[in-house]
Scaffold this active site. Structure first.
Site, PDB file in Angstrom:
ATOM      1  N   GLU A 125       0.823  -1.198   0.000  1.00 26.71           N
ATOM      2  CA  GLU A 125       0.000   0.000   0.000  1.00 26.71           C
ATOM      3  C   GLU A 125       0.867   1.262   0.000  1.00 26.71           C
ATOM      4  O   GLU A 125       1.974   1.255   0.530  1.00 26.71           O
ATOM      5  CB  GLU A 125      -0.853   0.050   1.276  1.00 26.71           C
ATOM      6  CG  GLU A 125      -1.730  -1.148   1.471  1.00 26.71           C
ATOM      7  CD  GLU A 125      -2.386  -1.159   2.847  1.00 26.71           C
ATOM      8  OE1 GLU A 125      -3.033  -2.159   3.160  1.00 26.71           O
ATOM      9  OE2 GLU A 125      -2.230  -0.178   3.600  1.00 26.71           O
ATOM     10  N   CYS A 131       3.248   8.384   1.622  1.00 26.97           N
ATOM     11  CA  CYS A 131       3.700   7.382   2.591  1.00 26.97           C
ATOM     12  C   CYS A 131       3.874   6.083   1.817  1.00 26.97           C
ATOM     13  O   CYS A 131       2.933   5.613   1.176  1.00 26.97           O
ATOM     14  CB  CYS A 131       2.634   7.243   3.683  1.00 26.97           C
ATOM     15  SG  CYS A 131       2.986   5.928   4.855  1.00 26.97           S
ATOM     16  N   CYS A 135       5.469  -7.499   7.164  1.00 31.55           N
ATOM     17  CA  CYS A 135       6.466  -7.009   8.112  1.00 31.55           C
ATOM     18  C   CYS A 135       6.736  -8.106   9.133  1.00 31.55           C
ATOM     19  O   CYS A 135       5.815  -8.804   9.559  1.00 31.55           O
ATOM     20  CB  CYS A 135       5.960  -5.752   8.817  1.00 31.55           C
ATOM     21  SG  CYS A 135       7.185  -5.035   9.949  1.00 31.55           S
ATOM     22  N   CYS A 188       4.348  -6.183  15.646  1.00 26.02           N
ATOM     23  CA  CYS A 188       3.701  -5.295  16.624  1.00 26.02           C
ATOM     24  C   CYS A 188       2.231  -5.713  16.705  1.00 26.02           C
ATOM     25  O   CYS A 188       1.544  -5.751  15.675  1.00 26.02           O
ATOM     26  CB  CYS A 188       3.837  -3.838  16.200  1.00 26.02           C
ATOM     27  SG  CYS A 188       5.561  -3.346  15.925  1.00 26.02           S
ATOM     28  N   CYS A 196      -0.883  -3.816  15.018  1.00 27.15           N
ATOM     29  CA  CYS A 196      -0.738  -3.392  13.626  1.00 27.15           C
ATOM     30  C   CYS A 196      -1.217  -4.485  12.670  1.00 27.15           C
ATOM     31  O   CYS A 196      -0.832  -5.649  12.801  1.00 27.15           O
ATOM     32  CB  CYS A 196       0.740  -3.073  13.371  1.00 27.15           C
ATOM     33  SG  CYS A 196       1.171  -2.963  11.649  1.00 27.15           S
ATOM     34  N   CYS A 212      -1.495   1.371   8.246  1.00 27.90           N
ATOM     35  CA  CYS A 212      -0.797   0.499   7.323  1.00 27.90           C
ATOM     36  C   CYS A 212      -1.273  -0.935   7.445  1.00 27.90           C
ATOM     37  O   CYS A 212      -1.509  -1.440   8.517  1.00 27.90           O
ATOM     38  CB  CYS A 212       0.716   0.590   7.515  1.00 27.90           C
ATOM     39  SG  CYS A 212       1.367  -0.323   8.886  1.00 27.90           S
TER      40      CYS A 212
HETATM   41  S1  SF4 Z   1       3.855  -1.156  13.269  1.00 30.82           S
HETATM   42 FE1  SF4 Z   1       3.407  -2.790  11.774  1.00 30.82          FE
HETATM   43  S2  SF4 Z   1       4.542  -2.256   9.890  1.00 30.82           S
HETATM   44 FE2  SF4 Z   1       5.372  -1.010  11.597  1.00 30.82          FE
HETATM   45  S3  SF4 Z   1       7.112  -2.238  12.379  1.00 30.82           S
HETATM   46 FE3  SF4 Z   1       5.330  -2.818  13.643  1.00 30.82          FE
HETATM   47  S4  SF4 Z   1       4.457  -4.630  12.595  1.00 30.82           S
HETATM   48 FE4  SF4 Z   1       5.849  -3.604  11.139  1.00 30.82          FE
END
Ligand code: SF4
Length: 383
Positions: A113, A126, A133, A137, A140, A364
């Site tokens: 994206e 962005c 990823c 986290c 997210c 995101c």
């Molecule tokens: S917030 Fe999401 S995209 Fe950003 S580092 Fe953590 S897991 Fe990865």
């Protein structure tokens, strides 16, 4: 506590399964590399400059429009230098057209994206640096799906060039038509794809025809805190802004919210950030997602204030844009205001980020997650 490997998975590491990377594109190469490639194709070296001027300078990628190239070699040069990397899946707009989100499918089916945000004085995009990823986290959407692969340099750059073309078409009413700012805050941890991200930055800041000609000071690279990579970035001859996704001022909570904290603690990450600020003279942006009853307590504001007071830092509080079905929610506004007040009382410059793109799953990974699960992203407001 989230159970995770302490060292993030690096798909480029020796022995790791090689991900299917895309075909080479001119944005993968500097101008000298493009000239060498064009010469190998039996064309004069200056054709590299001509094609580069179309791509970076005029934002043109259709060979039919490259009328300064001989008709006989246009298609072949475009095939070799400008293979299609990003296939649009969805493009959604909100905020009266000032926020536009693009979902792309890459050559291997991966989804990424990008978001364009128009303001009266600038246009910011962005962009994503990885498909998925590996940082996990828990709040997210991207982190839930794990890492698919690193993006190539050109896949990163092409997001910005494509959206620069959207901006130049004048569809973003009330904003200047030229893209000026790029933030690496889309999918992925930019510093986990270090070499390609730094190469992409060099393409973005090089003047045309080598690159897009943006100011280094208008580029922001975010990280969850990969300490060796922060030190390495400080040693590059670049003055981009570093945005550190801190999200908690204490190790106990940060170990959970940002699992890589189990490897590099808050004090180490902040020391690396201050070293970056000292080396580059650039103020570090401290990103802090405000999560209801998790990290928004007054005592955490006070602790954060003590950690940051007197440092070359600015706090950017981000009202959490919760993933549908997640247990995480945004802090109430009065709690957010009190958090801001305490930080400012500690002498720490603090702002609250605007909540662009909420009705199009602006956080995101949410659009890609919706595409993967077949839900309607436009109908899933998380505001
Ligand atoms: S917030 Fe999401 S995209 Fe950003 S580092 Fe953590 S897991 Fe990865």
């Amino acid at each position: 506590m989230t159970s995770l490997p302490l060292i993030p998975v690096d798909p480029d590491a020796p022995g790791a399964r090689r991900a299917a990377m895309p075909p080479q594109h001119l944005a993968d190469l500097d101008l000298a590399g493009r000239k060498a490639l064009v010469t190998e194709l039996g064309e004069p070296a200056f054709r590299a400059g001509q094609v580069s001027t179309h791509y970076f300078g005029r934002l043109v990628r259709d060979p039919a429009l490259m009328t300064d190239l001989p008709a006989a070699s246009r298609e072949r040069l475009a095939d070799q230098l400008l293979p299609r990397l990003l296939n649009p899946v969805r493009e959604l707009a909100c905020d009266e057209g000032a926020t536009r989100k693009a979902l792309w499918r890459l050559h291997d089916g991966s989804l990424v994206e990008s978001v364009l945000m128009g303001y009266p004085d600038r246009i910011t995009v962005c962009i994503s640096s990885q498909a998925g990823c590996g940082m996990a986290c828990p709040f997210c959407a991207t982190g839930q799906a794990g890492l698919t692969r690193n993006l190539s340099t050109a896949e990163i750059v092409d997001q910005a060039v494509y959206l620069a073309g959207v901006a130049a078409s004048g569809v973003v009413a009330g904003s200047p038509p030229r893209l000026s700012h790029v933030v690496f805050m889309g999918m992925g941890e930019p510093l986990a794809n270090y070499n390609r991200v730094v190469a992409a930055i060099r393409r973005l800041v090089a003047p045309a025809p080598e690159g897009l000609g943006l100011s280094q000071r208008h580029i922001t690279v975010s990280t969850v805190g990969l300490v060796p990579a922060i030190h390495r970035l400080a040693s590059e001859d670049l003055s981009v802004t570093l945005a550190l996704s801190l999200h908690a001022p204490d190790d106990e909570l940060r170990d959970e919210l940002v699992p890589v904290n189990q490897r590099w603690k808050v004090s180490e990450v902040l020391d690396a950030a201050w070293a970056y600020a000292a080396r580059t003279g650039r103020r570090v942006s401290i990103e802090y997602a405000m999560i209801k009853d998790v990290n928004d307590q007054p005592w955490r504001a006070d602790l954060l204030g003590r950690l940051l007071a007197g440092k070359l830092a600015h706090v950017n509080l981000i009202p959490l844009n919760p993933t549908p079905g997640s247990r995480w929610d945004a802090s109430p506004k009065p709690v957010e205001r009190e958090f801001v007040r305490r930080l400012r009382d500690a002498g720490v410059s603090t702002t609250v980020r605007d909540t662009r793109g909420r009705e199009i799953d602006g956080a995101c990974g949410q659009l890609a997650a919706a595409e993967d699960t077949g839900t309607d992203p436009a109908g899933e407001s998380s505001a």
